[in-house]
Design an enzyme around this catalytic site. Structure first.
Site, short mmCIF file in Angstrom:
data_model
loop_
_atom_site.label_atom_id
_atom_site.label_comp_id
_atom_site.label_asym_id
_atom_site.label_seq_id
_atom_site.Cartn_x
_atom_site.Cartn_y
_atom_site.Cartn_z
N GLY A 1 5.70 -10.19 4.21
CA GLY A 1 6.16 -10.38 5.76
C GLY A 1 5.94 -10.88 6.79
O GLY A 1 4.34 -10.77 6.68
N VAL B 1 11.07 -7.92 9.57
CA VAL B 1 12.84 -6.26 9.60
C VAL B 1 11.64 -5.23 10.95
O VAL B 1 10.63 -5.27 11.65
CB VAL B 1 12.28 -6.12 8.09
CG1 VAL B 1 14.23 -4.46 8.80
CG2 VAL B 1 13.00 -6.97 7.39
N MET C 1 1.25 -1.29 0.22
CA MET C 1 -0.06 0.29 -0.16
C MET C 1 0.69 1.20 0.06
O MET C 1 0.51 2.61 0.61
CB MET C 1 -1.09 -0.32 1.00
CG MET C 1 -2.15 -1.08 0.89
SD MET C 1 -3.37 -1.13 1.97
CE MET C 1 -2.88 -0.82 3.87
N GLY D 1 11.45 -2.74 5.37
CA GLY D 1 10.72 -3.87 5.71
C GLY D 1 10.52 -4.70 3.64
O GLY D 1 10.55 -5.38 3.67
N HIS D 2 9.54 -3.85 3.33
CA HIS D 2 9.55 -3.76 2.00
C HIS D 2 10.97 -4.00 1.36
O HIS D 2 10.54 -4.40 -0.16
CB HIS D 2 8.82 -2.29 1.59
CG HIS D 2 7.32 -2.27 2.27
ND1 HIS D 2 7.39 -0.99 3.39
CD2 HIS D 2 6.72 -3.00 1.26
CE1 HIS D 2 6.09 -1.36 3.10
NE2 HIS D 2 5.90 -2.22 2.92
#
Length: 252
Positions: free
Chosen positions: A146, A175, A29, A35-36
């Site tokens: 994730g 992460v 989004m 993390g992405h």
């Protein structure tokens, strides 16, 4: 160079031209963070092409105010995509993703009613519906999710298996910041005092002997706890700090 495609038809046309190439897909989004980036790196290692989607999906927000406050960071997101050699970004708008105005939806009847589903009615219907649409448009070989959103990832994996969809769901470890807080786009909405307190979530679910003990610990520290629950050797938590709802999970 990263190409940006706005409509399903435009994307499908691009996709048809990529004959014989494996496609790694990272649905998001936006408001991308490290993390992405971990998902994008993994996709880049394992596939010929990498596709990123950015779509703030209104059907998964049970609170309209939460939807309105979701951070939009297009310039930063595009830069991260280019740095990680993303081949294409699918960046659609609501009318193109929901030409039926959400008359048709995907519903799961058991696991989606627990944990986040119990506290956010309709949330996972919105998630599963938009992810199925994205899978049908992108036609990926592998899709990367994730483990921070472990319930979501499990439901998507189950949907793929149940509907015989021809792709692999690849889980990627959560992460975390140096202080243990799980990376999340929502973290940007925490004020400095809340941000300093937020790592207590990870500490509580990791160190407490029971879910009840973890919930009590968080309540005493000023969190408003939605739930702390143990299911299948995993401890899940959702708790508010001010107006921001944070989730996390650990294996136990």
């Amino acid at each position: 160079m990263t190409v940006v495609l706005r409509s399903p038809q435009e994307f499908k046309q691009w996709r048809r031209q990529q004959k014989g190439s494996s496609v790694g897909f990272v649905p998001t989004m936006g408001a991308l963070h490290s993390g992405h980036e971990e998902l994008l790196k993994r996709a880049r290692q394992e596939n010929d092409l990498v596709v990123l989607s950015i779509f703030v999906n209104p059907t998964q927000f049970n609170d309209p105010k939460d939807f309105e406050k979701y951070p939009l960071t297009w310039d930063q997101d595009l830069k991260m995509a280019e740095t990680n050699k993303v081949d294409a970004i699918f960046y659609p708008r609501y009318p193109e993703m929901y030409p039926d105005n959400y008359r048709y939806k995907v519903t799961e009847g058991e696991y989606s009613k627990l944990l986040d589903g119990a506290h956010r009615p309709g949330h996972f219907d919105g998630v599963l519906s938009v992810v199925m649409k994205l899978f049908n448009i992108v036609a990926p070989t592998k899709a990367y999710f994730g483990e921070k959103d472990f319930q979501q990832m499990t439901l998507i994996k189950g949907m793929v298996e149940s509907f015989f969809m021809d792709l692999e769901i690849v889980p990627v470890a959560t992460v975390r910041e140096e202080d243990g807080l799980a990376k999340s786009s929502r973290n940007t909405r925490l004020n400095s005092e809340e941000r300093a307190k937020a790592p207590a979530i990870y500490k509580a679910i990791r160190e407490s002997k029971s879910a009840e003990e973890a919930a009590n610990s968080l309540n005493q520290q000023g969190f408003k706890v939605d739930y702390v629950t143990d299911i299948d050797n995993r401890r899940y938590v959702a708790a508010f700090l001010g107006e921001v709802r944070l989730i996390d999970n650990v294996q136990i």
